[in-house]
Design an enzyme around this catalytic site. Sequence first.
Site, PDB file in Angstrom:
ATOM      1  N   PRO C 107       0.823  -1.215   0.000  1.00  0.00           N
ATOM      2  CA  PRO C 107       0.000   0.000   0.000  1.00  0.00           C
ATOM      3  C   PRO C 107       0.853   1.261   0.000  1.00  0.00           C
ATOM      4  O   PRO C 107       1.878   1.308   0.668  1.00  0.00           O
ATOM      5  CB  PRO C 107      -0.789  -0.097   1.308  1.00  0.00           C
ATOM      6  CG  PRO C 107      -0.715  -1.512   1.726  1.00  0.00           C
ATOM      7  CD  PRO C 107       0.551  -2.073   1.157  1.00  0.00           C
ATOM      8  N   THR C 108       0.411   2.255  -0.738  1.00  0.00           N
ATOM      9  CA  THR C 108       1.104   3.542  -0.767  1.00  0.00           C
ATOM     10  C   THR C 108       1.135   4.125   0.635  1.00  0.00           C
ATOM     11  O   THR C 108       0.129   4.157   1.325  1.00  0.00           O
ATOM     12  CB  THR C 108       0.359   4.509  -1.701  1.00  0.00           C
ATOM     13  OG1 THR C 108       0.350   3.946  -2.994  1.00  0.00           O
ATOM     14  CG2 THR C 108       1.037   5.863  -1.747  1.00  0.00           C
ATOM     15  N   GLY C 109       2.294   4.575   1.066  1.00  0.00           N
ATOM     16  CA  GLY C 109       2.398   5.186   2.384  1.00  0.00           C
ATOM     17  C   GLY C 109       2.677   4.179   3.469  1.00  0.00           C
ATOM     18  O   GLY C 109       2.760   4.508   4.636  1.00  0.00           O
ATOM     19  N   CYS C 110       2.833   2.919   3.086  1.00  0.00           N
ATOM     20  CA  CYS C 110       3.112   1.860   4.048  1.00  0.00           C
ATOM     21  C   CYS C 110       4.602   1.580   4.019  1.00  0.00           C
ATOM     22  O   CYS C 110       5.150   1.239   2.985  1.00  0.00           O
ATOM     23  CB  CYS C 110       2.321   0.619   3.639  1.00  0.00           C
ATOM     24  SG  CYS C 110       2.562  -0.809   4.667  1.00  0.00           S
ATOM     25  N   VAL C 111       5.282   1.790   5.165  1.00  0.00           N
ATOM     26  CA  VAL C 111       6.736   1.616   5.138  1.00  0.00           C
ATOM     27  C   VAL C 111       7.216   0.376   5.874  1.00  0.00           C
ATOM     28  O   VAL C 111       6.442  -0.299   6.518  1.00  0.00           O
ATOM     29  CB  VAL C 111       7.456   2.840   5.725  1.00  0.00           C
ATOM     30  CG1 VAL C 111       7.492   3.955   4.705  1.00  0.00           C
ATOM     31  CG2 VAL C 111       6.796   3.288   7.008  1.00  0.00           C
TER      32      VAL C 111
END
Lengths: 124, 99, 111
Positions: C107-111
């Site tokens: 997911p975008t923004g998932c680090v």
Amino acid sequence: MSEGNSIKKFMFVNRKAPYGTIYALESLEVVLITAAFDQDVSLVFMDDGVYQLKKGQQTKGIECKNFSPAYRALEGYDIEKLYVDKESLEARGISEEDLLVDVTVLGAAELGELMNQQDVVLSF
Amino acid sequence: MLHIINKSPLSNNSLDSCLRVAQSGGDILLIEDAVYAATTGNAFEGKIREALEKFKIHVLQPDLEARGLADRIIAGVSPVDYGGFVDLTTANNNCQSWL
Amino acid sequence: MSTIDVGGKSYETDEEGYLVNLSDWNKDVANYIAQTENIEMTDQHWEVINFLREYFEEYQIAPAVRVLTKAIGKKLGADKGNSEYLYGLFPYGPGKQACKIAGLPKPTGCV
């Protein structure tokens, strides 16, 4: 910035068409990330940026990812402030019905006023 | 609010859009290739003269000098150095760098 | 670039184990990835995986955890649309682990 719960007003100003350059996609990614941090996010689409929201994009032929469906996911991210510049729509022969999400169409003066109220304004 | 423009108005519509949308009383700073807009004889001169009634327009002097145009600045446009650039950003509540 | 071998076929993954080609995904691959994550797939797991695939099909992005939780609550009920339930199924995070098993990008923004 040090307080964990400080909410800032972020405005993303999108002025580029979707596939010719990477700006539109990059903007969308930053918007999604910002939303994940519970910030007050608003999006402006003006100039060629209004083309990002055009319905019916089919990118198979240019072998690019069609990211336009993601604008419809913004509501689920609680991003509901989508503003489109009236004059930019008119200059491109596009009407509100041609857009793939619900937006608020504003004139230049109203957009300028909103812009002034932001903490952070980012251009794409 | 401070608006920063860095593209020539003859090849890009950022300055046009900025002038159309920005609230009057705001600061506009022309840097890099946008400094051409601040020079006499440029096709955009008329629009700048008109905009001077609504906005405070600044131009980054080192960028003008680099382009050999320091002697052609439109009357009413104020030249700033890098320190002046910083002063403008701190004097305003917010800022937009137009692309 | 790494690969995983499932049922005699080789599939490309990135360095974190996410499938490179979304179209490579099938149930066997999902089961294999789940195994590498120490997850035993149950109907409850599949419900989330299928939901994620449908979400991606519609929006072309992998949802952030908060968005996934809310959307699942809407579709499958409040007893499933909460972090306790989803982290119970995917202990290292429904975003990270479930997306990997579902063959979606991180997911975008998932680090």
